[in-house]
Design a protein around this motif. Structure first.
Motif: not given
Length: 79
Positions: A6-9, A11-15
């Motif tokens: 969930r944290e990786r997703r 972070l990817a959305e923020i990027e």
């Protein structure tokens, strides 16, 4: 420390949002991350100066400074 899925997703959305909103800033951040990771050198080899190039730059700097000081002295004397 590992990130959860969930944290990786998130972070990817923020990027992705950053790339959409300010692509130039995102590009600079990506370059900084590559430098910190050691993927690319902080300074390209073409920027490296040899001793002779440094001497020339110092001489040029000193001559420029001398020229500016001379012009200022002449300006003061003429006023």
């Amino acid at each position: 420390m590992r990130l959860t899925g969930r944290e990786r997703r998130t972070l990817a959305e923020i990027e992705e949002a950053l790339v959409r909103d300010d692509p130039a800033f995102a590009k600079r951040l990506a370059a900084i991350n590559r430098i910190e990771a050691g993927d690319i050198p902080a300074r390209p080899a073409s920027w490296a100066f040899g001793p002779l190039q440094i001497e020339r730059r110092v001489v040029l700097l000193l001559l420029t400074a001398l020229g500016v000081i001379s012009l200022l002295v002449i300006a003061v004397l003429l006023t």
